[in-house]
Design an enzyme around this catalytic site. Structure first.
Site, short mmCIF file in Angstrom:
data_model
loop_
_atom_site.label_atom_id
_atom_site.label_comp_id
_atom_site.label_asym_id
_atom_site.label_seq_id
_atom_site.Cartn_x
_atom_site.Cartn_y
_atom_site.Cartn_z
N PHE A 75 1.60 -5.59 8.32
CA PHE A 75 2.21 -4.46 7.93
C PHE A 75 1.83 -4.30 6.55
O PHE A 75 2.12 -3.01 5.95
CB PHE A 75 3.68 -4.77 7.87
CG PHE A 75 4.16 -4.43 9.58
CD1 PHE A 75 3.46 -3.88 10.40
CD2 PHE A 75 5.14 -5.57 9.91
CE1 PHE A 75 4.10 -3.84 11.83
CE2 PHE A 75 5.48 -5.43 11.39
CZ PHE A 75 5.03 -4.58 12.21
N ASP A 76 1.34 -5.31 5.76
CA ASP A 76 0.59 -4.90 4.62
C ASP A 76 -0.60 -4.17 4.80
O ASP A 76 -0.77 -3.24 4.12
CB ASP A 76 0.19 -6.55 3.87
CG ASP A 76 1.29 -6.98 2.90
OD1 ASP A 76 2.00 -6.17 2.40
OD2 ASP A 76 1.44 -8.17 2.83
N VAL A 77 -1.43 -4.40 5.66
CA VAL A 77 -2.54 -3.59 5.97
C VAL A 77 -2.26 -2.23 6.45
O VAL A 77 -2.87 -1.17 5.93
CB VAL A 77 -3.40 -4.54 6.97
CG1 VAL A 77 -4.68 -3.70 7.29
CG2 VAL A 77 -3.98 -5.79 6.58
#
Length: 402
Positions: free
Chosen positions: A179-181
């Site tokens: 989810f960072d990506v």
């Protein structure tokens, strides 16, 4: 657009964002990934770090020449300046950078930059054309802003971990900070959209992205099942809730992913496996039948697959037009991409400073991404950037005086 920084410490970006100046106040992963993508496409990115540097500089192992490969993976094509925002002179330099920038990207806690005059409202007052992107964990409303925004926490809260792992086992995190990506990609899309609108209006805007919203959007069919179908998805290991076969199946020497996503592909699969009669079996004729009767169909497919190696089946099943693939390690994945001509690895920099890096996944027929600067050392470009920021706007950094 602000192009007077170009040529400061290496060649100018030549991609579709050439001449765009990005002030990068982000750290760790989501923000740096977004700004690296922008830099690959030609933007001039100034990475503002604390005197201690981006946290990922010390996240190891693994290392390459004493530098964290985590940091190296998301910080190419940038120039670094270390600024202590608690220092009046450094804070003034940061504000001047934001005033000149086309894009500002930050992932501080909500309101964390306001005391330095670097919040959106203050920056936009002096730079109305700025596209200002904020990446948070749970949004800017008070209840969400108080929560710490780490990818693993969002994997848990969003429901992703409830879908990942063995049905009889415990929930698992994804193998990457997914989810960072995803939030970094969404921030990039938002920035590019706002820049496009600015061409017509001359005005920028505040772009906000948070990890939880990115997560729920990224859960796609599972989130839709919950909000549109009233169904709570559950952990199925490597099985798919709506398709079969669509999972690893064992061969003589290991597993092969087989994804027969429609009736035509299933018929081709069973033909190459030597059991064509299964395509006309009423238990398996349609996808919904195969999904409902997967426990009966799976052993029939496995019986055939176990007679040969996964490499042999991969060759024949692919030739039959059915998607499949072996389960590789990461290095094997890179090698496979190389074998089919994708050239996944690029070298950034020259000589002893050269760093292998994963190629930007976007291709352009006229203005391809470029790889002009290796990930910078902390404050590597600080002196020249300070000179440039103290000179009148419009003076190229290389001409800002000694």
């Amino acid at each position: 657009m602000t192009a007077d920084l170009a040529g400061a410490a290496g060649p100018r970006g030549t991609g579709p964002l050439a001449g765009v100046l990005v002030a990068d106040f982000s750290r760790i992963l989501a923000g740096p990934y977004a700004t690296m993508l922008l830099a690959d496409m030609g933007a001039e990115v100034v990475k503002v770090e604390s005197p201690q540097g981006d946290d990922t500089r010390s996240w190891s192992p693994p290392l390459r020449d004493g530098v964290s490969t985590y940091y190296l993976g998301v910080n190419r094509n940038k120039r670094s300046i270390a600024l202590d925002l608690r220092d009046p002179d450094d804070a003034a330099a940061a504000r001047e950078l934001a005033r000149r920038a086309d894009v500002v990207v930050e992932n501080f806690r909500t309101g964390g930059l306001a005391r330095f005059g670097l919040d959106y409202e203050t920056v936009a007052a002096g730079n109305p054309g700025v596209v200002y992107a904020s990446i948070t964990g749970f949004g800017s409303q008070p209840d969400g802003a108080a929560l710490p925004g780490y990818d693993l926490i969002v994997q848990a809260i969003s429901g992703l971990m409830s879908l990942t792992g063995d049905p009889a086992g415990e929930p698992f995190r994804a193998g990457i900070s997914v989810f960072d990506v995803m939030a970094g990609l969404h921030a990039t899309v938002g920035v590019l959209s706002a820049l496009n609108l600015r061409h017509g209006t001359g005005r920028g805007q505040h772009v906000e992205v948070n990890l939880l919203s990115s997560a729920l959007s990224g859960l796609v069919n599972h989130a839709s099942a919950a909000v549109a179908g009233g169904v709570v998805p559950f952990r199925m290991g490597n099985s798919h809730p709506s398709l079969f076969p669509y999972e690893p199946l064992p061969c003589a020497d290991g597993d092969l992913i087989v994804t027969a996503g429609n009736n035509r592909q299933f018929r081709k699969l069973v033909e190459v496996l030597g059991v064509p009669e299964l395509a006309d079996d009423p238990r398996f004729a349609r996808n919904e039948d195969r999904t409902a009767n997967r426990d009966e169909l799976r052993p029939l497919l496995v019986e055939r697959l176990r007679t040969r190696s996964k490499a042999e089946w991969f060759t024949d099943v692919i030739a039959a037009g059915v998607p499949c693939g072996p389960i590789n390690t990461v290095d094997q994945g890179v090698a496979f991409a190389t074998s089919i001509g994708l050239d996944p690895v690029v070298t950034v920099g020259e000589g002893g400073a050269a760093v292998p890096s994963v190629r930007n996944p976007v291709t352009f027929s006229e203005t391809p991404p470029d790889y002009r600067l290796p990930p910078p050392a902390l404050d590597e470009h600080g002196a020249e950037l300070r000179r440039w920021l103290s000179a009148p706007a419009g003076v190229p950094v290389g001409e800002a005086g000694a």
